[in-house]
Design a protein around this motif. Sequence first.
Motif, PDB file in Angstrom:
ATOM      1  N   GLU A 150      -1.249 -14.064  33.027  1.00 51.61           N
ATOM      2  CA  GLU A 150      -2.334 -14.659  32.238  1.00 51.61           C
ATOM      3  C   GLU A 150      -2.987 -13.629  31.330  1.00 51.61           C
ATOM      4  O   GLU A 150      -3.309 -13.924  30.163  1.00 51.61           O
ATOM      5  N   GLU A 151      -3.179 -12.422  31.827  1.00 54.92           N
ATOM      6  CA  GLU A 151      -3.807 -11.390  31.004  1.00 54.92           C
ATOM      7  C   GLU A 151      -2.885 -10.961  29.864  1.00 54.92           C
ATOM      8  O   GLU A 151      -3.353 -10.706  28.739  1.00 54.92           O
TER       9      GLU A 151
ATOM     10  N   LYS B 126      14.424 -20.003  44.029  1.00 50.63           N
ATOM     11  CA  LYS B 126      13.600 -20.515  45.120  1.00 50.63           C
ATOM     12  C   LYS B 126      12.124 -20.572  44.748  1.00 50.63           C
ATOM     13  O   LYS B 126      11.329 -21.235  45.416  1.00 50.63           O
ATOM     14  N   SER B 127      11.745 -19.863  43.700  1.00 57.22           N
ATOM     15  CA  SER B 127      10.344 -19.848  43.257  1.00 57.22           C
ATOM     16  C   SER B 127      10.115 -20.702  42.009  1.00 57.22           C
ATOM     17  O   SER B 127       9.028 -20.670  41.426  1.00 57.22           O
ATOM     18  N   GLU B 128      11.127 -21.457  41.618  1.00 58.66           N
ATOM     19  CA  GLU B 128      11.035 -22.233  40.375  1.00 58.66           C
ATOM     20  C   GLU B 128       9.870 -23.209  40.402  1.00 58.66           C
ATOM     21  O   GLU B 128       9.234 -23.465  39.366  1.00 58.66           O
ATOM     22  N   HIS B 129       9.558 -23.766  41.555  1.00 60.81           N
ATOM     23  CA  HIS B 129       8.522 -24.787  41.635  1.00 60.81           C
ATOM     24  C   HIS B 129       7.209 -24.255  42.201  1.00 60.81           C
ATOM     25  O   HIS B 129       6.315 -25.037  42.531  1.00 60.81           O
TER      26      HIS B 129
ATOM     27  N   TRP C  55       1.968 -21.623  34.072  1.00 60.07           N
ATOM     28  CA  TRP C  55       2.966 -21.968  33.063  1.00 60.07           C
ATOM     29  C   TRP C  55       2.431 -21.914  31.648  1.00 60.07           C
ATOM     30  O   TRP C  55       3.187 -21.642  30.700  1.00 60.07           O
ATOM     31  N   ASP C  56       1.144 -22.130  31.467  1.00 65.78           N
ATOM     32  CA  ASP C  56       0.569 -22.046  30.126  1.00 65.78           C
ATOM     33  C   ASP C  56       0.636 -20.631  29.561  1.00 65.78           C
ATOM     34  O   ASP C  56       0.504 -20.452  28.338  1.00 65.78           O
ATOM     35  N   SER C  57       0.827 -19.641  30.441  1.00 58.92           N
ATOM     36  CA  SER C  57       0.886 -18.246  30.005  1.00 58.92           C
ATOM     37  C   SER C  57       2.313 -17.711  29.928  1.00 58.92           C
ATOM     38  O   SER C  57       2.509 -16.537  29.631  1.00 58.92           O
TER      39      SER C  57
END
Length: 406
Positions: free
Chosen positions: A25-26, A41-44, A49-51
Motif C-alpha cells: 500500500e505504501e 496457495k495465497s491467490e485468494h 488488490w487496489d495497490s
Amino acid sequence: MTPDSTRPLTVLCIASYFKGGAFLEECKRQGCRVLLITSDKSEHDPWPWDSIDDAFYVPGDRDRWDVGDLVKSVSYLARTEAVDRIVPLDDFDVEKGAALREHLRVPGMGDTRTRYFRDKLAMRVQARDEGIPVPPFVHVLNHARIHAYTQEVPAPWVLKPRSQASAMGIKKVHTADQLWPMIEELGDDQSFYVLERFVPGDIYHVDSVVYNHEVVFARANRYIDTPMSVAQDGGIFRSQTVVHGSEEEEALLAMNAQVMQAMGLWRGVSHTEFIRAHEDGQFYFLETSARVGGANIAEMVEASSGVNLWQEWARIETLRPGQAYQPPQARHDYAGIIVSLARQEAPDTSGYNDPEVVWRMDKKNHAGLIVQSDQHERVGALLEDYTRRFYADFHASVPLGDSAPG
C-alpha cells in the motif's frame, strides 16, 4: 539500472506467504507500479488488490520454489516490465530476491551480503570477527573440529539449520552420544547446519529502520516466552517493550547498531535477536534478518512507537536517486503482544475489554491481542493476567514440524 524519472518506479515484491500488505500500500501511495509474485496457495488471501498492478502465482510447494525457474520467469516478465526494485517480503524469499537482483542487476543486496542476514553460520562468523559476543559455535562440517568442540564447550547444545526461519528445525542436544547419530542422520546435509552452545537466558529482539548505514529508528523488546519454547513446547507467545532509558535498552541498542554495521545493511529494516545469559548477565548476538519481524511484531512496535516498519521500509525502497529519507518521529510508549493457538475457529476476545487493548488478531484458530500504555508495569500486568485467561479460554497446542513456516 537507473530508473527513468519520467515514469513510475516498478517494484517487484516476492512473498511466499501472505504478508506485507502495508508495504504494498505504501509503495502505491508513493506512486509506484507494484507487482506481486506469490504462491498459488495465497491467490485468494486478502491482499490489498487496489495497490497491486499485477500479480503472478508460483504453483506447488511454496517452500521449494526453484530459483532457476524463478529467474527465467522474472527475466521473461522483464521483457515488458522495467523492474527497478526487487523486495522479498518474507524470510523465505530473501535469497530469491538476491538471486534476482544479481541476475537483473537491480540495486540492493546481492548473494554475498544477503548471507549475513539469512545464513546462521555466516552471520555468526561475521559477528565474531567484528568483536560482537556470540555463543560458542562450530560448523557441522569437519568431524575432528566438531569432536574438539564437544570436548571444550559443555553441553547442552542446539543443532540449527543455517537457513531456516524462526525456531524451525532446531534441536536441543544434551550429550555427544546423542549428537553423533543426529549428525549421521543428516547425511549429505550436514554442512547446512551449525552447532551452538545452548545459553540459558532472556531473549530480546530489536526492530530497526536503517538508512545509509545508520540506524535511524530502533525499538528494543523482550520475549517473555522464547520463540523456541513456544514453537516446540506449545506455549503462548508474548513480547513486551523494555524500559526506555534503562541500562538494558541502552546495551541492546548499542549492540544492535554494531551488528548492523558488521553485517553491512545499507538501507531497509531488520529484526535482530539477542540473549542475556543468566550465567554472566552479558548480552550475546543470536541472529539477524533484513526484513520485518514476523508474529505481528510490527504491530506491537507500531503500538509503542507510532512507527509502521512496513511503511518505512517501502518509503526507503522507493526513493529515487537524489531523494533523501526523513526518519519518523517515534513515541516512547510501551506495548505488549500475546498470541495463542485457539481451540475455537473464531475465538471471541470481546471479554478482554481493557482500554489498553489496541489490536485484536483476526486469524482462524488464533487468539491475539496487543496492549499499549505509557506505563511499562501496566503492560506487564495485563500480559500476565491475559496469559492466565488465554490458557483457560482459548489455548491449544500443535507440535511444530521441521518444515512448518516460522
